[in-house]
Structures are given as structure tokens and as C-alpha cells.
Write a protein that holds these residues in place. Structure first.
Motif, PDB file in Angstrom:
ATOM      1  N   ARG A 128       0.804  -1.232   0.000  1.00 17.83           N
ATOM      2  CA  ARG A 128       0.000   0.000   0.000  1.00 17.83           C
ATOM      3  C   ARG A 128       0.832   1.274   0.000  1.00 17.83           C
ATOM      4  O   ARG A 128       0.286   2.369  -0.065  1.00 17.83           O
ATOM      5  CB  ARG A 128      -0.938  -0.005   1.212  1.00 17.83           C
ATOM      6  CG  ARG A 128      -2.006  -1.080   1.135  1.00 17.83           C
ATOM      7  CD  ARG A 128      -2.954  -1.077   2.324  1.00 17.83           C
ATOM      8  NE  ARG A 128      -2.274  -1.520   3.543  1.00 17.83           N
ATOM      9  CZ  ARG A 128      -1.912  -0.711   4.521  1.00 17.83           C
ATOM     10  NH1 ARG A 128      -2.151   0.591   4.425  1.00 17.83           N
ATOM     11  NH2 ARG A 128      -1.308  -1.168   5.597  1.00 17.83           N
ATOM     12  N   GLY A 129       2.154   1.144   0.086  1.00 22.71           N
ATOM     13  CA  GLY A 129       2.966   2.348   0.035  1.00 22.71           C
ATOM     14  C   GLY A 129       4.199   2.246   0.924  1.00 22.71           C
ATOM     15  O   GLY A 129       4.627   1.159   1.333  1.00 22.71           O
ATOM     16  N   ARG A 130       4.747   3.408   1.234  1.00 20.98           N
ATOM     17  CA  ARG A 130       5.974   3.496   1.994  1.00 20.98           C
ATOM     18  C   ARG A 130       5.678   3.626   3.485  1.00 20.98           C
ATOM     19  O   ARG A 130       4.857   4.445   3.896  1.00 20.98           O
ATOM     20  CB  ARG A 130       6.779   4.706   1.515  1.00 20.98           C
ATOM     21  CG  ARG A 130       8.107   4.904   2.211  1.00 20.98           C
ATOM     22  CD  ARG A 130       8.878   6.033   1.577  1.00 20.98           C
ATOM     23  NE  ARG A 130      10.169   6.246   2.249  1.00 20.98           N
ATOM     24  CZ  ARG A 130      11.073   7.137   1.841  1.00 20.98           C
ATOM     25  NH1 ARG A 130      10.810   7.900   0.784  1.00 20.98           N
ATOM     26  NH2 ARG A 130      12.204   7.266   2.496  1.00 20.98           N
ATOM     27  N   VAL A 131       6.363   2.815   4.262  1.00 23.26           N
ATOM     28  CA  VAL A 131       6.155   2.821   5.714  1.00 23.26           C
ATOM     29  C   VAL A 131       7.166   3.739   6.394  1.00 23.26           C
ATOM     30  O   VAL A 131       6.794   4.611   7.184  1.00 23.26           O
ATOM     31  CB  VAL A 131       6.256   1.392   6.284  1.00 23.26           C
ATOM     32  CG1 VAL A 131       6.088   1.411   7.810  1.00 23.26           C
ATOM     33  CG2 VAL A 131       5.211   0.493   5.642  1.00 23.26           C
ATOM     34  N   ALA A 132       8.451   3.533   6.115  1.00 20.68           N
ATOM     35  CA  ALA A 132       9.482   4.315   6.794  1.00 20.68           C
ATOM     36  C   ALA A 132      10.790   4.172   6.035  1.00 20.68           C
ATOM     37  O   ALA A 132      10.924   3.384   5.091  1.00 20.68           O
ATOM     38  CB  ALA A 132       9.651   3.862   8.243  1.00 20.68           C
ATOM     39  N   GLY A 175       6.539   8.791   5.171  1.00 28.65           N
ATOM     40  CA  GLY A 175       5.746   7.577   5.020  1.00 28.65           C
ATOM     41  C   GLY A 175       4.321   7.861   4.596  1.00 28.65           C
ATOM     42  O   GLY A 175       3.698   8.835   5.039  1.00 28.65           O
ATOM     43  N   THR A 176       3.782   7.018   3.704  1.00 25.26           N
ATOM     44  CA  THR A 176       2.390   7.126   3.253  1.00 25.26           C
ATOM     45  C   THR A 176       1.494   6.114   3.945  1.00 25.26           C
ATOM     46  O   THR A 176       0.266   6.222   3.834  1.00 25.26           O
ATOM     47  CB  THR A 176       2.319   6.919   1.736  1.00 25.26           C
ATOM     48  OG1 THR A 176       2.856   5.632   1.402  1.00 25.26           O
ATOM     49  CG2 THR A 176       3.117   8.002   1.012  1.00 25.26           C
ATOM     50  N   VAL A 177       2.082   5.144   4.645  1.00 24.24           N
ATOM     51  CA  VAL A 177       1.322   4.141   5.392  1.00 24.24           C
ATOM     52  C   VAL A 177       1.577   4.380   6.872  1.00 24.24           C
ATOM     53  O   VAL A 177       2.724   4.324   7.313  1.00 24.24           O
ATOM     54  CB  VAL A 177       1.735   2.714   4.994  1.00 24.24           C
ATOM     55  CG1 VAL A 177       0.952   1.691   5.812  1.00 24.24           C
ATOM     56  CG2 VAL A 177       1.527   2.490   3.501  1.00 24.24           C
ATOM     57  N   PRO A 178       0.564   4.663   7.670  1.00 23.41           N
ATOM     58  CA  PRO A 178       0.795   4.928   9.101  1.00 23.41           C
ATOM     59  C   PRO A 178       1.350   3.686   9.814  1.00 23.41           C
ATOM     60  O   PRO A 178       0.815   2.582   9.674  1.00 23.41           O
ATOM     61  CB  PRO A 178      -0.593   5.290   9.632  1.00 23.41           C
ATOM     62  CG  PRO A 178      -1.390   5.661   8.420  1.00 23.41           C
ATOM     63  CD  PRO A 178      -0.848   4.836   7.297  1.00 23.41           C
ATOM     64  N   CYS A 179       2.429   3.874  10.546  1.00 25.56           N
ATOM     65  CA  CYS A 179       3.034   2.796  11.329  1.00 25.56           C
ATOM     66  C   CYS A 179       2.663   3.016  12.788  1.00 25.56           C
ATOM     67  O   CYS A 179       2.973   4.063  13.376  1.00 25.56           O
ATOM     68  CB  CYS A 179       4.548   2.771  11.156  1.00 25.56           C
ATOM     69  SG  CYS A 179       5.358   1.374  11.991  1.00 25.56           S
ATOM     70  N   PRO A 230      -6.417   5.080   6.759  1.00 29.66           N
ATOM     71  CA  PRO A 230      -5.748   6.345   7.110  1.00 29.66           C
ATOM     72  C   PRO A 230      -6.099   6.781   8.522  1.00 29.66           C
ATOM     73  O   PRO A 230      -7.237   6.622   8.979  1.00 29.66           O
ATOM     74  CB  PRO A 230      -6.278   7.323   6.055  1.00 29.66           C
ATOM     75  CG  PRO A 230      -6.761   6.465   4.933  1.00 29.66           C
ATOM     76  CD  PRO A 230      -7.267   5.210   5.558  1.00 29.66           C
ATOM     77  N   VAL A 231      -5.131   7.312   9.218  1.00 30.54           N
ATOM     78  CA  VAL A 231      -5.335   7.819  10.579  1.00 30.54           C
ATOM     79  C   VAL A 231      -5.517   9.326  10.493  1.00 30.54           C
ATOM     80  O   VAL A 231      -4.603  10.057  10.091  1.00 30.54           O
ATOM     81  CB  VAL A 231      -4.144   7.455  11.482  1.00 30.54           C
ATOM     82  CG1 VAL A 231      -4.357   8.018  12.888  1.00 30.54           C
ATOM     83  CG2 VAL A 231      -3.967   5.946  11.530  1.00 30.54           C
ATOM     84  N   VAL A 244      -5.397  -3.194  11.588  1.00 29.72           N
ATOM     85  CA  VAL A 244      -3.951  -3.198  11.374  1.00 29.72           C
ATOM     86  C   VAL A 244      -3.511  -4.511  10.742  1.00 29.72           C
ATOM     87  O   VAL A 244      -4.246  -5.505  10.726  1.00 29.72           O
ATOM     88  CB  VAL A 244      -3.196  -2.997  12.711  1.00 29.72           C
ATOM     89  CG1 VAL A 244      -3.521  -1.651  13.322  1.00 29.72           C
ATOM     90  CG2 VAL A 244      -3.502  -4.125  13.686  1.00 29.72           C
ATOM     91  N   GLU A 245      -2.300  -4.490  10.231  1.00 25.53           N
ATOM     92  CA  GLU A 245      -1.636  -5.691   9.723  1.00 25.53           C
ATOM     93  C   GLU A 245      -0.155  -5.628  10.101  1.00 25.53           C
ATOM     94  O   GLU A 245       0.390  -4.549  10.342  1.00 25.53           O
ATOM     95  CB  GLU A 245      -1.798  -5.817   8.208  1.00 25.53           C
ATOM     96  CG  GLU A 245      -1.138  -4.714   7.411  1.00 25.53           C
ATOM     97  CD  GLU A 245      -1.298  -4.903   5.910  1.00 25.53           C
ATOM     98  OE1 GLU A 245      -1.982  -5.865   5.514  1.00 25.53           O
ATOM     99  OE2 GLU A 245      -0.734  -4.080   5.157  1.00 25.53           O
ATOM    100  N   THR A 246       0.475  -6.779  10.145  1.00 24.75           N
ATOM    101  CA  THR A 246       1.876  -6.879  10.568  1.00 24.75           C
ATOM    102  C   THR A 246       2.735  -7.350   9.409  1.00 24.75           C
ATOM    103  O   THR A 246       2.384  -8.305   8.697  1.00 24.75           O
ATOM    104  CB  THR A 246       2.022  -7.856  11.751  1.00 24.75           C
ATOM    105  OG1 THR A 246       1.206  -7.408  12.828  1.00 24.75           O
ATOM    106  CG2 THR A 246       3.462  -7.935  12.214  1.00 24.75           C
TER     107      THR A 246
END
Length: 386
Positions: free
Chosen positions: A220-224, A248-252, A330-331, A353-355
Motif C-alpha cells: 500500500r505504500g511506503r512505511v518508513a 511515510g504514506t502508510v501509518p506505522c 488512514p489515521v 492493522v496488519e503486521t
């Protein structure tokens, strides 16, 4: 009665290729009240180094020619014969040539005599290791005997670390032809010891060079973005890294980093062909990171751990195991509730969430044996009475 005591003056940790030194004392501690003779004697005494390999039979299948335990081999002879591995479990993978200290030693009551044993640890020796399926352990074996009596043995355990590439230390010693000369100084060729050369090599291979940057992404995109300053470390060092979530575009929501070792058995020694790798976890760093722009990790490498190595039976590697818990939705930014002490924010009661996991290999090398000796629990001395 004669008391035999031995000690390792430098400590219980050595590098393969170093010379181990052991101080041994023989003292007549007999007293007149026990009606003992004024003079006591020992027929002989010898010293040598052994390395025992113990394996888990449920995981490892050794060739039949090698699968004879020293316990079985040592019980076939009489008690007066000298078998240095008597009573030890496992397979003897290293046994140096015995060095005779004396023959027919006579000591008067209260008299003492000392000996010094020195021997080089082979550079191709396996390292000390205590794994889930394989164990390598070293000992200095001191054997002695009274005439027509059983053999007594004194054992002192020690630890060996292996730094590959020290088979021929002459290549590290600078020759006179290329060494810088000073006409005002009396240049003397100095031979570096194995420990000096090993420390120079370790400083070179574990030096910080260029930082390594990694982009952590999912479907889904960039995490960090993760920044690691180097990938090679010595035991006792800290693994330092920086996480950047600003782009990041994906909330961690949460992440964790675990220092792990991988114990992989050679294919020809596996009990089952589908046998997997044994994982051992040491240090874990976990942190909540929602709405965090940047954060860092500091993971220490234990001095008591074994650096990476490979033998005919097992291969040990190191890695960093990452786990990222990311939000599938999205948060939204929520306004902070202002209080007298500052601002507070309460997270949502539930999140979808997912891991995702990621394993990054790193290299772990030995450290200065003197540093490793400072934290070991091994005893450097032992005593028996004959």
C-alpha cells in the motif's frame, strides 16, 4: 598428600591462534598428625588441550565412524591408564599433543613446586559455542598419578573465539623493504603478536564507513526509512539505527527490532531433511510510533554470545528481525485536548492493522578477549588433592 592447583593468569577467553598459558602448582600438604610420610611423590604429570562437541541426537545425525562417545571409549580401559577425555560427553574434535611436566616428582612436607604450561590454540579450531543442537567446549586437562594408583585429572574450562583470516600472520607483519625508515632512529623489526594483529583486523572490518539506507514499503505504500551506520560489529558494541517516518504514506503504529542468531545444521548432518533453522533471540527493542517523525534504536551485542562461524556440522549467522504494525486505514489528525499541564491525545479504541516482517543480516565478529573475560562466569582456577 599432594595438592594440585592450576590457574589461567590472563583469563578464560582466548582467540584461536593465541598461546594459552597455565600456571600449575604441586604442594605437599601432609601433616604429622595424619601419620603421613615426610616425602610424597608423584609418578608423572602431563597437560593438554581438548575440545568436546556435544550434539542433540534428535536433530543431528553424525557418521557412524565419528559417533563414538568418549564416555564409552574411556570405560574400556583400567583406571590406571590415562585417558584425558574420560568422563567427558560427546565427540573429541580437538586434542593437542600432551606435554610432560615431570616424571617422579618428590616433595617434602610443606614443599611446593610450580610449572608453566604454554601451547598454541590451532587457528582451524572450532569456536566455543552453546547452541540448541550443537555445543563446543574447551578445557585444559592436567593429568597426574601416584605409583600404582588411579589417575587423577584437573580440568579448567576456557572459551575460544575464532577470527577467520589469521592462518598466516606473517602477511600482516610489515617487511623492512616497505616499512617507512627514519635515518635518525634505530629501526628494529617488531613481530606483532596474534592478539595485536587480530585487534587491528577487527578495527578495520568493523569501522564505520558509509551509512546504509533502506526504504521499508508494503503493497500500500511506503512505511518508513531506516538508516544503519554499519553492518559489521564486534561483540559488546551497540547496534545504532534511525527510523524516519516523515515521508511515510502508510501509518506505522508500532515496530519492534530483535537481535537474533540463526543456527543452521549442515544438510548431511540433519536428522530430518526438512529440518529448519534454530532461531535464538537476545535483545528486543519495541516502541509505539504513531504520529512519530523520527526515532532511533540502540541494541547491545552481548559479550557472552558467539560471533558468526561455520564448521562441518553447524553454521551460525546473525540478523535483525523487524516487525511493523501498520494501519490499513488512514489515521486522521485529531485536535489535541489542551490541559493545564499541556496537550493530550487519545487514540481510537480499535484499529484495522496488519503486521509485516523483515529480516536483515548483519555480521558479528569477536572482540578483545580481555573484554570478554571481564563478564564471563568461568572459573580461572581449580584444585584437586592426590
Amino acid at each position: 598428600m599432594i595438592e594440585v592447583s592450576a590457574s589461567l593468569p590472563r583469563g578464560p577467553v582466548f582467540l584461536a591462534g593465541e598461546t594459552i598459558q597455565c600456571e600449575i602448582y604441586f604442594t605437599n600438604i601432609g601433616s604429622r598428625s595424619e601419620n603421613e610420610p615426610d616425602v610424597s611423590s608423584l609418578a608423572w604429570a602431563s597437560v593438554q588441550i581438548i575440545c568436546q562437541c556435544t550434539v542433540s541426537e534428535s536433530r543431528i545425525l553424525l557418521p557412524r565412524a565419528q559417533n563414538l562417545s568418549t564416555e564409552d571409549a574411556s570405560t574400556t580401559g583400567c583406571d590406571t591408564s590415562f585417558v584425558p577425555t574420560k568422563g567427558e560427553r560427546g565427540l573429541t574434535v580437538l586434542s593437542t599433543k600432551p606435554k610432560i611436566l615431570f616424571c617422579d616428582l618428590r616433595l617434602h612436607r610443606g614443599e611446593s613446586k610450580s610449572f608453566t604450561f604454554q601451547d598454541a590454540i590451532p587457528t582451524d579450531a572450532p569456536p566455543s559455542f552453546r547452541g540448541q543442537a550443537v555445543k563446543y567446549s574447551y578445557k585444559v586437562i592436567i593429568g597426574t598419578q601416584r605409583l600404582e594408583n588411579v589417575t587423577k585429572m584437573l580440568r579448567i574450562p576456557f572459551r575460544v573465539m575464532v577470527l577467520y583470516g589469521l592462518n598466516d600472520i606473517s602477511v600482516y607483519n610489515e617487511s623492512e623493504e616497505y616499512a617507512p625508515s627514519n635515518p635518525f632512529l634505530n629501526n628494529q623489526q617488531k613481530e606483532n603478536s596474534v592478539l595485536d594483529i587480530a585487534l587491528q583486523v577487527l578495527s578495520t572490518v568493523t569501522a564505520r564507513k558509509a551509512p546504509h539506507s533502506y526504504n521499508i514499503t508494503n503493497a500500500r505504500g511506503r512505511v518508513a526509512k531506516f538508516l544503519l551506520f554499519k553492518q559489521a560489529y564486534k561483540l559488546g558494541e551497540d547496534i545504532v539505527g534511525i527510523f524516519d517516518f516523515s515521508d511515510g504514506t502508510v501509518p506505522c503504529v508500532q515496530y519492534s527490532v530483535t537481535l537474533q542468531s540463526e543456527e543452521q545444521i549442515a544438510e548431511e548432518c540433519r536428522r530430518k531433511p526438512s529440518q529448519g533453522t534454530a532461531i535464538t533471540s537476545y535483545v528486543k527493542h519495541q516502541e509505539m510510533c504513531l504520529h512519530t517523525l523520527r526515532t532511533n534504536i540502540t541494541i547491545p551485542l552481548p559479550l557472552t554470545a558467539s560471533p558468526g562461524f561455520i564448521t562441518d556440522i553447524v553454521c551460525l549467522r546473525w540478523r535483525l528481525h523487524f516487525e511493523f504494525v501498520t494501519s490499513c486505514d488512514p489515521v486522521e489528525e485529531v485536535e489535541m485536548a489542551k490541559t493545564d499541564d499541556g496537550s493530550t491525545w487519545r487514540g481510537p479504541p480499535t484499529m484495522n492493522v496488519e503486521t509485516m516482517v523483515w529480516d536483515m543480516p548483519i555480521k558479528v565478529f569477536p572482540t578483545n578477549p580481555l573484554h570478554a573475560s571481564s563478564v564471563t562466569l568461568m572459573k580461572t582456577s581449580s584444585t584437586i588433592r592426590v
